[in-house]
Each structure stands twice: as structure tokens, then as C-alpha cells.
Design a protein around this motif. Structure first.
Motif, PDB file in Angstrom:
ATOM      1  N   ARG A 171      -0.248   0.274   6.581  1.00 19.08           N
ATOM      2  CA  ARG A 171       0.168  -0.738   7.573  1.00 19.08           C
ATOM      3  C   ARG A 171      -0.364  -0.279   8.927  1.00 19.08           C
ATOM      4  NH1 ARG A 171       6.115   0.296   7.632  1.00 19.08           N
ATOM      5  NH2 ARG A 171       5.541   2.266   6.654  1.00 19.08           N
TER       6      ARG A 171
ATOM      7  N   ALA B 279       3.383  -5.029   2.697  1.00 17.17           N
ATOM      8  CA  ALA B 279       3.943  -4.123   3.697  1.00 17.17           C
ATOM      9  C   ALA B 279       4.935  -3.145   3.081  1.00 17.17           C
ATOM     10  CB  ALA B 279       4.632  -4.913   4.798  1.00 17.17           C
TER      11      ALA B 279
ATOM     12  N   THR C 286      -4.175  -4.125   6.629  1.00 16.09           N
ATOM     13  CA  THR C 286      -3.158  -5.080   7.094  1.00 16.09           C
ATOM     14  C   THR C 286      -2.780  -4.746   8.541  1.00 16.09           C
ATOM     15  OG1 THR C 286      -1.367  -3.677   6.340  1.00 16.09           O
ATOM     16  CG2 THR C 286      -2.165  -5.305   4.788  1.00 16.09           C
TER      17      THR C 286
END
Ligand SMILES: O=CCCC(=O)O
Length: 501
Positions: A307, A397, A407
Motif C-alpha cells: 500500500r 488493501a 496501489t
């Protein structure tokens, strides 16, 4: 040995003797009891190029007993002798770097340049643990009671079992075996079904380096028999220690099995590693570091950037630069010189990547680049992918992505970013980029992970303790004292001096 049998090898080795495809037990190259075999596949073409024995629970007793017999002798070797064997192993691996890199490419799919990188990283471990062997030491205390002395010695635990993953088979193997052999333990390695060959090559070179028969054992098997073989190894009464690198789900199973007999366990499990990039970061530094981390082995590293949180002031600029660099990635077979990103190693990874993209799309994320499988020569290729608008409720996530998907999440404040970064059951690694020294220090303390990259995306090294917290596991591999300690017991001696008359 040295041939692929009924298969045509898609490459040539300078030293064909390095190619081993039988199990290695008690210094012998052997078939499994069932005589059954499984195929090893090139992820760049989807074609099988060699086969290896399917070992199952019935192969375990003999292998463990020979490893234990070997341990009874090996534990008597001096630390200097163990160091010398490790140094010799180290130099043999370096001498055969080119061939080992070729094997690695055809097992994992990674580009040749990354295969060299893995070998160079891995020999850090043989070199480091050769040094560590001679620095294992106990201690002496003068206790509160008069005429007493208390001292400790360190002794090897016994037979250790290593359950090794497929993403960095050489590095993970040498990180475990280097520590075990330095400590005076013998080790049984169960490679992943995808990558048995490089491990067998390393065992062959360990034999050439002078390690006695039984010091290293390799039992190969396929996906189907992996649970049975692993459980039988973990339950065997002569096994004292199990080290595993892999998913949190399987790590929990292993911990449960080993708890039945209170076996010492080291678990290097999944990561869901956050990266925090603040407005005051050096954008080019953050970009080059995190780009290399993210796309290393097509995103298949436990410590990869899962992330990426970027502060709002530089979000658009950073994303533009990231997208531009992503467009330059050349996806192809690991043996092609132009390739900068290879395939993923298993078809399961493609499936998972597609599911993660689909779930993110459904929940409102935007796909900037990629998101699809690439049909190319039968290989397991996935497009380098960039997704924004990711939220904490998306699978992407919350889960380990393990494919080349980046991402991005925008944040405003430090508090918000730290909260989001820590909002995961995992705690392997975290990374942050800022030029504010106070913030660096603050976040080093507040990010919940076993390893924190401070203005760096590359923190793995033989001298650095490697390991996670929370559901990313426990125990440390590599680093001073801690790694070898995982293979040692501490024995306490208490001595009473006679009063002088
Ligand atoms: O994937 C896990 C290991 C990666 C590393 O050692 O840097």
C-alpha cells in the motif's frame, strides 16, 4: 544426474553436474519410496523442463534419522571447521553464479539481472554466518550468593527443518541453512514444488564444500503432498526446530502442529507493507527506491510495497512519475536481455491478481495502467498495474498482493497516515520517506512492523535482523547473534566453590 531425462533443457549450463533432480538424503541422491515424480515448470513458457521425486510421509523417518545421526557427529566440529566449510560453500556458489542464475530464471521466472542480485544477496548469508560460527558464546556471572558461579554455554538444538518458499529460494535457503550449520545443527530442507532445483544445486555444492553426509538433506515434493510431508517432518520426534517462510495461514498450521511437541519455531509470514511518502520527501529518491521494491520479482516479495500512501501536496506529481516509469517496464521471459520484469511464478498468482483488481474496481478504485493477464508464449505474465482510490475495505488493501500491482492512497496528515499504515493484522516491514528527522524517528517508533525502511526501500541484508511482528510471525533470521540463536539452546551451569579452611 546432470540431465533433464525425458525433457529437453531450454538452456545450457557451463557445469552440467550442477543440475540435480533427485532428493539428497544421507549424502546420497535418491528417488522417493513411491518412485513418483512431479514436473518443474518454466513460468516464462508454462512448459515443464525437469522432474523431481514426490516424497511423502513414508520418506520422512529415514531422512530424519540420518540427519540426526549426522548431527551427533556434526555438533562436535569446532566453530572454525564450520566457518571454513561455510566459506568454501560461499566461494563455490560464487564460482557457479552464472549457472545458478540460469536455473533460478527457469524456476522462478525472474529476469537474469534479478537472479544475479538474489545470488549476491544470498552469499551475504553464507559469508556472514561463517563469521557468526566463531562468535557463539556463553557468559559467566558472579551471583548474589557467596562462593557461587553461574555460567551459560550455547549448544546446537539438533535437527532443524526448513520449509522454504519459491520467491527467493536461494536467499531463503541460505539464510536458514547458513544459521543452522553455523550453530552446529543439521538441516532438512523441503523446497517449494516450484523451485526444488536451485536448492538441490546448493546441496551439491555443500557436499563439495566438505559438509559431512547428512548435514544437509533435501526432500522434494509436489503441491499435493506438501502438507503431508511437512506435517510428518514437523511431528518427527528427532526434529527439534522448524523454520518456515510463507503465508500466515500455513504458518499458523505449522505453529499448531509444532506446539503439540513444543518444538522451537521461526515464522517469517505474510506482509501487507505500507509505504508513507510525505510532502517533504525527495520524490526521486522515494520513486526509485519504492519502484525497485514494488516490481522486484514482479511484486512477489513478502516485504514488497503493498500500500503506497502519498501526502496530498505531491500526490499527483508522484503518481505521474510512477506511471511514466511503469510504462517503461519490459515484460518478458527472464532469460531475454531486454526484460525488466518477468512472469509471476505460479498460475495461482494470476488468478489472485485478477480477483484483487476486480474487487478494487467494484468498490470504486481507478485502474490507471494494466490490470490484465498478458498472453505471451504460454507464460504466467501479468501487466504492471497502477490503481488509485484504494480504500481500506478493499481486498487489495487488506491482503498480500504478491503480483505487480501498485496501489496508491492519498493522505493529509501524519496521524492519519500512521493509523492507516498500522490498520492491518500484519507487521512485517514499513517504509517512510521524509526529510524531517524528528518525523523519521517518531515513525520509526510508532509504525507497527519488525523492519522499518527510513528513506530506503531496500533493508534486507545479512547483517540486519529480518522478521516481523503481529501476524507476520516471530523469530529473527540474519543479523548478529539473533539468527544463530534460533538454532541454539542456552544451558546454565551453577557451581559452588568450597569454603577455604
Ligand atoms: O520474500 C521474502 C524475502 C525477501 C527478502 O529477503 O528481502
Amino acid at each position: 544426474m546432470g540431465s533433464a531425462g525425458k525433457y529437453e533443457l531450454p538452456f545450457k549450463l557451463n557445469n552440467p553436474d550442477l543440475l540435480r533432480n533427485l532428493s539428497y538424503v544421507n549424502g546420497e541422491w535418491v528417488k522417493s519410496k513411491s518412485g513418483k515424480t512431479f514436473e518443474v515448470v518454466d513460468p516464462g513458457t508454462g512448459k515443464a523442463w525437469i522432474e523431481c521425486p514426490i516424497n511423502d510421509a513414508s520418506d520422512v523417518d529415514e531422512a530424519v534419522k540420518s540427519s540426526y545421526e549426522s548431527f551427533l557427529e556434526y555438533k562436535k566440529t569446532s566453530p572454525r571447521q564450520r566457518a571454513q566449510m561455510l566459506y568454501k560453500w560461499d566461494s563455490l556458489i560464487k564460482e557457479n553464479r552464472e549457472d545458478i542464475a540460469t536455473l533460478l530464471v527457469y524456476e522462478t521466472g525472474k529476469p537474469k539481472s534479478e537472479a544475479y542480485g538474489e545470488i549476491d544477496y544470498s552469499t551475504g548469508f553464507t559469508w556472514w554466518f561463517a563469521g557468526e560460527a566463531e562468535r557463539i558464546q556463553g557468559s559467566v556471572f558472579t551471583p548474589a550468593l557467596p562462593n557461587r558461579r553461574v555460567f551459560t554455554i550455547k549448544q546446537p538444538l539438533g535437527v532443524a527443518v526448513a520449509l522454504v518458499p519459491w520467491n527467493f529460494p536461494i536467499a531463503m535457503n541460505l539464510r536458514k541453512a547458513g544459521a543452522a550449520l553455523a550453530a552446529g545443527c543439521t538441516m532438512i530442507i523441503k523446497p517449494s514444488p516450484e523451485t526444488p532445483i536451485t536448492i538441490l544445486t546448493l546441496a551439491y555444492l555443500a557436499e563439495k564444500a566438505g559438509f559431512p553426509k547428512g548435514a544437509l538433506t533435501v526432500l522434494t515434493t509436489d503441491l499435493d503432498k506438501t502438507p503431508e510431508l511437512s506435517e510428518a517432518l514437523c511431528r518427527h520426534p528427532l526434529v527439534s526446530k522448524v523454520t518456515f517462510t510463507g503465508s500466515t495461514r500455513v504458518g499458523k498450521l505449522i505453529a499448531r502442529i509444532c506446539a503439540d511437541n513444543l518444538k522451537k519455531v521461526t515464522l517469517e509470514l505474510g506482509g501487507n507493507c505500507p509505504v508513507l511518502i510525505f510532502d517533504d520527501a525527495n520524490i526521486e529518491q522515494a520513486l526509485s527506491q519504492i519502484f525497485a521494491l514494488k516490481y522486484r520479482h514482479a511484486g512477489q516479495a513478502c516485504i514488497t510495497a503493498n500500500r503506497i500512501y502519498v501526502q496530498s501536496g505531491i500526490f499527483d506529481k508522484f503518481l505521474d512519475r510512477w506511471n511514466a516509469e511503469t510504462q517503461k517496464i519490459v515484460v518478458g521471459h527472464g532469460s531475454d536481455e531486454e526484460t525488466t520484469m518477468g512472469p509471476v511464478t505460479t498460475p495461482r498468482s494470476i488468478q489472485k491478481a485478477l480477483e484483487l483488481v476486480e474487487d478494487a474496481k467494484k468498490k470504486g478504485a481507478k485502474i490507471h495502467i494494466g490490470g490484465n493477464k498478458i498472453e505471451k508464449n504460454g507464460g504466467y505474465f501479468f501487466e504492471p498495474t497502477v490503481i488509485t482510490g484504494v480504500t481500506q475495505d478493499m481486498d487489495i488493501a487488506r491482503e498480500e498482493i504478491f503480483s505487480p500491482i501498485s496501489t496508491f492512497i492519498k493522505f493529509e496528515t501524519e496521524d492519519e497516515a500512521v493509523k492507516a499504515a498500522n490498520d492491518t493484522s500484519m507487521g512485517l516491514a514499513s517504509y517512510l520517506f521524509t526529510k524531517n528527522v524528528d518525523r523519521l524517528w517518531r515513525l520509526f517508533e510508532s509504525l507497527e512492523a519488525g523492519m522499518i525502511g527510513l528513506n530506503t526501500g531496500n533493508s534486507s541484508a545479512a547483517e540486519s535482523p529480518f522478521g516481523g511482528i503481529k501476524q507476520s510471525g516471530y523469530g529473527k533470521e540474519s543479523g548478529k547473534d539473533v539468527a544463530v540463536n534460533e538454532y541454539l539452546i542456552t544451558k546454565t551451569g551453577t557451581f559452588t566453590l568450597e569454603e577455604q579452611s
